[in-house]
Design a protein around this motif. Structure first.
Motif, mmCIF file in Angstrom:
data_model
loop_
_atom_site.group_PDB
_atom_site.id
_atom_site.type_symbol
_atom_site.label_atom_id
_atom_site.label_comp_id
_atom_site.label_asym_id
_atom_site.label_seq_id
_atom_site.Cartn_x
_atom_site.Cartn_y
_atom_site.Cartn_z
ATOM 1 N N GLY A 182 0.774 -1.234 0.000
ATOM 2 C CA GLY A 182 0.000 0.000 0.000
ATOM 3 C C GLY A 182 0.802 1.278 0.000
ATOM 4 N N THR A 183 2.143 1.182 0.094
ATOM 5 C CA THR A 183 2.977 2.378 0.129
ATOM 6 C C THR A 183 4.027 2.320 -0.976
ATOM 7 N N TRP A 184 4.173 3.444 -1.668
ATOM 8 C CA TRP A 184 5.144 3.554 -2.757
ATOM 9 C C TRP A 184 6.273 4.456 -2.251
ATOM 10 N N TYR A 185 7.464 3.885 -2.117
ATOM 11 C CA TYR A 185 8.605 4.651 -1.626
ATOM 12 C C TYR A 185 9.433 5.142 -2.807
ATOM 13 N N VAL A 186 9.645 6.455 -2.856
ATOM 14 C CA VAL A 186 10.445 7.045 -3.931
ATOM 15 C C VAL A 186 11.588 7.856 -3.311
ATOM 16 N N PRO A 187 12.726 7.949 -3.996
ATOM 17 C CA PRO A 187 13.852 8.724 -3.460
ATOM 18 C C PRO A 187 13.569 10.215 -3.526
ATOM 19 N N ASP A 188 13.897 10.922 -2.440
ATOM 20 C CA ASP A 188 13.747 12.377 -2.512
ATOM 21 C C ASP A 188 14.902 12.953 -3.334
ATOM 22 N N GLY A 189 14.891 14.276 -3.513
ATOM 23 C CA GLY A 189 15.837 14.902 -4.433
ATOM 24 C C GLY A 189 17.264 14.964 -3.970
ATOM 25 N N ASN A 190 17.527 14.569 -2.720
ATOM 26 C CA ASN A 190 18.888 14.624 -2.195
ATOM 27 C C ASN A 190 19.424 13.227 -1.896
ATOM 28 N N THR A 191 19.007 12.248 -2.695
ATOM 29 C CA THR A 191 19.421 10.868 -2.474
ATOM 30 C C THR A 191 20.360 10.394 -3.574
ATOM 31 N N TYR A 192 20.947 9.252 -3.301
ATOM 32 C CA TYR A 192 21.872 8.598 -4.234
ATOM 33 C C TYR A 192 21.233 8.406 -5.615
ATOM 34 N N MET A 193 20.031 7.824 -5.644
ATOM 35 C CA MET A 193 19.393 7.565 -6.933
ATOM 36 C C MET A 193 18.965 8.844 -7.630
ATOM 37 N N ALA A 194 18.496 9.825 -6.878
ATOM 38 C CA ALA A 194 18.099 11.090 -7.496
ATOM 39 C C ALA A 194 19.297 11.771 -8.149
ATOM 40 N N GLN A 195 20.471 11.669 -7.528
ATOM 41 C CA GLN A 195 21.677 12.241 -8.120
ATOM 42 C C GLN A 195 22.031 11.512 -9.419
ATOM 43 N N LEU A 196 21.882 10.200 -9.425
ATOM 44 C CA LEU A 196 22.109 9.441 -10.651
ATOM 45 C C LEU A 196 21.129 9.866 -11.743
ATOM 46 N N PHE A 197 19.873 10.076 -11.374
ATOM 47 C CA PHE A 197 18.879 10.529 -12.350
ATOM 48 C C PHE A 197 19.313 11.865 -12.965
ATOM 49 N N ARG A 198 19.739 12.784 -12.119
ATOM 50 C CA ARG A 198 20.158 14.098 -12.619
ATOM 51 C C ARG A 198 21.385 13.980 -13.518
ATOM 52 N N ASP A 199 22.358 13.185 -13.080
ATOM 53 C CA ASP A 199 23.586 13.048 -13.863
ATOM 54 C C ASP A 199 23.325 12.381 -15.208
ATOM 55 N N ALA A 200 22.263 11.579 -15.278
ATOM 56 C CA ALA A 200 21.904 10.942 -16.540
ATOM 57 C C ALA A 200 21.115 11.883 -17.451
#
Length: 361
Positions: free
Chosen positions: A235-253
């Motif tokens: 019932g809960t969807w966990y997403v990375p906030d903008g200051n996380t490891y994955m969010a940084q990868l998203f930005r760098d991509a």
């Protein structure tokens, strides 16, 4: 003499020294796990220093000091010191990422024991499974003749206290606190210092950095592709906030990710909130299944997302072996492979070009 270990970050100016013979060596290595003030550890005139965000390595004429500190401050949590010529050859790891770092520098033969061996992507002949990282089997650790146990801080100091009682030193490995992928990968230098492969670790990190920065130059610049990740669980969807490891990868991509700020943590969303924010996202990464049908079977509402409807859904499950996934074992030491995958995903390239990722069919 008993080695004193603590993870409370309190410096009393006292330290314990243990003299031990290295197996097969004639030199006497002294292991010091010291809790002292920063001033004490920096008082030598003859030292060189290498540091990442959450660690610092200092060498004096006869000793090596590894300072473990909080990534977002200068507060020192642990200072681990040993003779400059000492090499730890009987290491017990408590996470697959630690194994990945040691493999990255060709030091897997230094591993005497592991936790949760079912999550290891590659086998380690001769390494003993010493239980779960949450419930260590102390008898098995002692039987490995371990000269060092690598821990991951979980707010519980009973492990290092108990191991110290057995005369086994511990070192906190907190690479997971680093939210920058290269800062996290730089922890390979700590493993190099422990195993006598410091120059190898420096070379590996330099190569990773060059490859990572090169991958950034290939990101899509014309029109940023929007991205979403994960899936709902109970019932809960966990997403990375903008200051996380994955969010940084998203930005760098070069991806367009809706969250740009945050505290470095996951954001819990209801399915309705996730749908509102990501319904029109172009690509979906990190899906925890192998096929689109499996994603649909988990929840029919997953088909409402644009990424599902266009078939641009990807998992990080290309390199798996039973319960093990090399994304977790190797990926931390080699974030350039993750970034390269994301660039290929955003450019809608063939997943045959990807290392950890694959498109759901």
């Amino acid at each position: 003499m008993k080695i004193s270990n603590s993870t409370q970050g309190i410096f009393t100016g006292e330290f314990a020294v243990s003299l031990a013979l290295r197996k097969g060596k004639s030199i006497v290595a002294y292991l010091l796990v010291i809790w002292v003030s920063i001033i004490f550890c920096c008082c030598s005139d003859d030292k060189e220093s290498k540091s990442g965000l959450g660690f610092e390595i200092q060498r004096t004429s006869d000793s090596c000091y590894i300072h473990i500190r909080q990534s977002d401050s200068e507060q020192i949590e642990q200072v681990f010191a040993f003779h400059k010529d000492s090499i730890f050859s009987r290491i017990v790891t408590t996470s697959v990422t630690q194994v990945g770092f040691l493999q990255a520098i060709g030091a897997e033969t230094h591993i005497a024991g592991v936790c949760d061996s079912e999550y290891l992507y590659t086998g380690l002949p001769g390494a003993v499974d010493v239980g779960s990282s949450l419930t260590l089997d102390y008898e098995k650790i002692i039987n490995t003749k371990a000269d060092l146990v690598l821990l991951t801080y979980n707010g519980d100091s009973r492990f290092d206290t108990r191991l110290s009682d057995f005369g086994i030193p511990t070192l906190m490995i907190n690479e997971w606190r680093e939210q920058n992928p290269l800062s996290r990968a730089e922890w390979v230098k700590v493993f190099g210092a422990l195993t006598g492969k410091e120059y190898v670790a420096d070379s590996v990190f330099l190569s990773v950095t060059k490859a990572y920065n090169k991958a950034k130059t290939h990101r899509s610049e014309s029109e940023k592709v929007s991205i979403m990740s994960g899936s709902a669980w109970q019932g809960t969807w966990y997403v990375p906030d903008g200051n996380t490891y994955m969010a940084q990868l998203f930005r760098d991509a070069g991806a367009n990710y809706i969250y740009r700020e945050g505290k470095g943590a996951s954001i819990p969303l209801s399915f309705e909130e996730a749908l509102l924010k990501f319904k029109d996202a172009d690509v979906w990464v990190g899906a925890p299944v192998e096929t689109l049908q499996q994603l649909r079977d988990r929840d029919e509402k997953n088909t409402w997302f644009k990424a599902y409807q266009s078939g641009r859904v990807y998992s990080f499950n290309k390199r798996t072996n039973g319960a093990a996934n090399d994304f977790w074992q190797m990926g931390v030491a080699h974030p350039e492979y993750i970034l390269q995958d994301l660039v290929h995903i955003l450019n809608n390239d063939s997943d045959s070009l990807m290392f950890f990722s694959q498109k759901l069919r």
